[in-house]
Design a protein around this motif. Structure first.
Motif, short mmCIF file in Angstrom:
data_model
loop_
_atom_site.label_atom_id
_atom_site.label_comp_id
_atom_site.label_asym_id
_atom_site.label_seq_id
_atom_site.Cartn_x
_atom_site.Cartn_y
_atom_site.Cartn_z
N SER A 308 -48.76 -10.10 76.77
CA SER A 308 -47.95 -11.33 76.82
C SER A 308 -46.76 -11.23 75.88
O SER A 308 -45.65 -11.66 76.23
N LEU A 309 -46.96 -10.66 74.69
CA LEU A 309 -45.85 -10.51 73.75
C LEU A 309 -44.82 -9.53 74.29
O LEU A 309 -43.61 -9.72 74.11
N GLU A 310 -45.28 -8.47 74.92
CA GLU A 310 -44.35 -7.52 75.54
C GLU A 310 -43.55 -8.20 76.65
O GLU A 310 -42.35 -7.97 76.79
N PHE A 311 -44.23 -9.04 77.45
CA PHE A 311 -43.54 -9.79 78.49
C PHE A 311 -42.53 -10.77 77.88
O PHE A 311 -41.47 -11.01 78.46
N LEU A 312 -42.86 -11.30 76.71
CA LEU A 312 -41.96 -12.24 76.04
C LEU A 312 -40.72 -11.54 75.48
O LEU A 312 -39.68 -12.17 75.30
N VAL A 314 -40.89 -9.26 72.61
CA VAL A 314 -41.02 -8.99 71.17
C VAL A 314 -41.94 -7.81 70.98
O VAL A 314 -42.50 -7.25 71.93
N ASP A 315 -42.11 -7.41 69.70
CA ASP A 315 -42.96 -6.26 69.38
C ASP A 315 -44.42 -6.60 69.65
O ASP A 315 -45.00 -7.48 69.00
N ALA A 316 -45.02 -5.91 70.59
CA ALA A 316 -46.41 -6.20 70.97
C ALA A 316 -47.40 -5.69 69.93
O ALA A 316 -48.58 -6.08 69.98
N ALA A 317 -46.95 -4.85 68.99
CA ALA A 317 -47.86 -4.33 67.96
C ALA A 317 -47.76 -5.09 66.65
O ALA A 317 -48.42 -4.71 65.67
#
Length: 612
Positions: A308-312, A314-317
């Motif tokens: 979801s963060l990657e879709f948003l 931003v840094d997913a890690a």
């Protein structure tokens, strides 16, 4: 717009709030007759979206897709007047999914040619297409096979929404909100669509459901993009069913590409970002890029949170962002008032790419406030349901719930130990019996004045009668009577037991075990099920009875040895002393049961758990 979040995080409520704003404020100044419209695909069994649409401003049209359908979705009849090319494209895509044919195979080419031939006639329909394929089948084996497949499908009850010519064509332009009720359709799981081999082995209901869902999505797209004078949205909640096929992904891509110039938009929601736009697909990447407004709600799974963060964007890690999405947005385990105050928290990315925290609020409309997101929930939370205790337990959180259960188990163990050990006290001295006076010489007492005194002969006769009565009804006579009756019964049953007579042991009253039986009421002549139950019960009782008899006989036979007889008395004496003076006095049974219960609780809640 795209909404991502787990169950209960506020994803569907956010989508509904956006749809409400479209229906309530769709009118545009300077455009006579303009309004906001919504086309919704409702897959919920309780018709959640249908109830919501009825509570929104404007009129609502419900289109039921099942065996009771009242309108036809035949694409040949729907779009032949407006655009024969659209009718041909939708029909061909729908039937290739339904029949499992490839567009460039011989069957696909034969199907395309038959569709074009039917569209050139005055009244095209699926029935006319079957007739065309049947006529071509005389010289074309591929067409003959397609005709047989379509004839077989047309006989299914769920297929009448496409193949029944008696149904009127659905008119999706006469209501502000159009809701397709598709809960009766079975759809394949995502795992079943992972390979071509598994797709070919799908059940027919899932193949039909998948094809009909594509057709419904196509009708929704055409409905939303038909008029530029009104802003229309198509709503695809849990949209994996749409993007799991290339045809559905292409439909969504067309809607996103042409939506702005046709004054239309798409609202999609799911748990996984790959459902909205598959990351391993070129079309999926394009779909993601065409969705500027993105909402990310709570995701307790770190894997889904990272996607979801990657879709948003931003840094997913980033651990801080992962902690925020997994536990900081509308956190679980809060009291009811705090939970309501923080419901709807999410991360939002706007049209300019800015990302920030926001909270989705339910529109301040009484009709919407009375509409429950779930059918067992009411406005204000005043009505309690059977799920209320479970919800309160869920608010405690997993760790708190385990700790509470462990404390309860420890308290129960301590209480059991304290109450199971008996108190030992010095026995109180027994009272010394008072001496009794000797019986009177004259059993009849002193003579009453004015009465005659019995003679010694009469007194002797009276004592003799009393003594006989006492003997007749004494305990010894009663016991002798019972023994006589038992002996009489055994004489009446000398051969009871048949071949099992050697095991026909007796109980404490010397009654043979074969005398025990069980009977039940078998009802009338036609109540055969009661007779079968009685037979099974008697058979089970008989087997149990003779197994017990055999065990009793075996014990008696084993104890018949002389050495066993000598050892039996001291062994029983020692066992009885240990049981009464040691085990029971120390409360060991209750203690060990409590320890076992405590160990079981600890293993259940804190035992080995799967890693990863």
């Amino acid at each position: 717009m795209a909404w991502l979040g787990e169950l209960g995080a506020g994803k569907s409520v956010g989508m509904k709030s956006a749809v409400y704003n479209v229906l309530a404020r769709g009118h545009q100044l300077g455009w006579p007759g303009s309004c906001g419209r919504a086309v919704i695909v409702d897959r919920t069994t309780d018709q959640e979206w249908a109830r919501f649409a009825k509570a929104c401003p404007g009129t609502t049209q419900l289109i039921r897709i099942d065996h009771t359908a009242e309108g036809s979705l035949d694409p040949l009849r729907l779009y032949v007047k407006n655009s024969p090319q659209v009718a041909a494209r939708f029909t061909e895509s729908f039937l290739t999914l339904l029949l499992g044919v490839r567009p460039m195979d011989l069957e696909g080419v034969a199907l395309s040619e038959a569709i074009q031939a039917v569209l050139s006639r005055p009244e095209p329909s699926m029935r006319a297409l079957m007739e065309e394929l049947t006529a071509r089948g005389a010289a074309d084996p591929a067409a003959q096979g397609l005709a047989r497949k379509l004839a077989s499908i047309a006989r299914k009850d769920l297929a009448r929404v496409v193949f029944d010519e008696t149904l009127p064509v659905v008119d999706t332009q006469r209501a502000d909100s159009v809701v397709f009720l598709v809960s009766a359709l079975q759809l394949p799981k995502k795992s079943e669509l992972a390979s071509e081999h598994r797709i070919q082995r799908l059940e027919f209901e899932k193949v039909l459901g998948r094809a009909l869902m594509y057709l419904i999505a196509a009708v929704s797209r055409e409905t939303a993009m038909r008029s530029r004078d009104e802003f229309a949205v198509t709503v695809f909640d849990e949209c994996w069913w749409l993007t799991s096929s290339d045809e559905g992904l292409e439909l969504l891509l067309e809607l996103l590409r042409d939506g702005r110039k046709r004054n239309a938009a798409a609202y999609v929601g799911s748990h996984d970002a790959n459902d909205i736009g598959p990351a391993d697909s070129e079309k999926g990447v394009i779909v993601r890029g065409l969705i500027p407004h993105r909402f990310v709600f709570r995701q307790t799974s770190r894997t889904l949170a990272a996607r979801s963060l990657e879709f948003l964007g931003v840094d997913a890690a980033d651990n801080d962002l992962l902690d925020l999405v997994t536990g900081g947005l509308s956190p679980l385990g809060l009291p009811e008032d705090q939970r309501r105050a923080r419901a709807g928290e999410c991360l939002y990315r706007d049209l300019a790419g800015r990302i920030g925290l926001m909270r989705v609020l339910i529109p301040t409309d009484r009709a919407i406030e009375r509409h429950p997101h779930h059918p067992d929930r009411r406005a204000g939370g005043g009505m309690r349901t059977l799920r209320a205790p479970l919800k309160r337990l869920r608010l405690l959180g997993t760790a708190r719930l385990r700790l509470a259960l462990l404390v309860a188990a420890l308290a129960a163990t301590a209480f059991t130990m304290l109450t199971s050990i008996p108190a030992l006290a010095e026995p109180s001295p027994s009272a010394t019996p008072a001496p009794t006076s000797p019986p009177a010489t004259n059993p009849l007492g002193p003579a009453t004045p004015g009465t005659r005194t019995p003679t010694p002969e009469e007194l002797a006769e009276i004592e003799k009668i009393v003594e006989e009565l006492n003997k007749r009804f004494s305990d010894g006579m009663q016991e002798a009577f019972l023994k006589a009756e038992e002996e009489r019964l055994r004489k009446l049953l000398p051969d009871e037991g048949g071949v099992l007579a050697v095991f026909n042991v007796t109980d404490e009253r010397n009654l043979p075990i074969s005398a025990y039986t069980v009977k039940s009421d078998t009802g009338g002549m036609w109540e055969w099920d009661l007779g079968i139950q009685n037979l099974i019960t008697e058979l089970c009782f008989m087997i149990t009875k003779w197994v017990i008899a055999f065990c009793c006989w075996l014990i008696v036979w084993a104890l018949g040895f002389g050495l066993a007889k000598l050892l039996l008395a001291p062994v029983l004496s020692v066992a009885n002393s240990l049981h009464t003076q040691v085990i029971l006095q120390m409360g060991l049974p209750s203690l060990f049961l409590s320890v076992c219960a405590l160990i079981a609780v600890v293993r259940i809640f804190f035992g080995d758990r799967a890693k990863g």
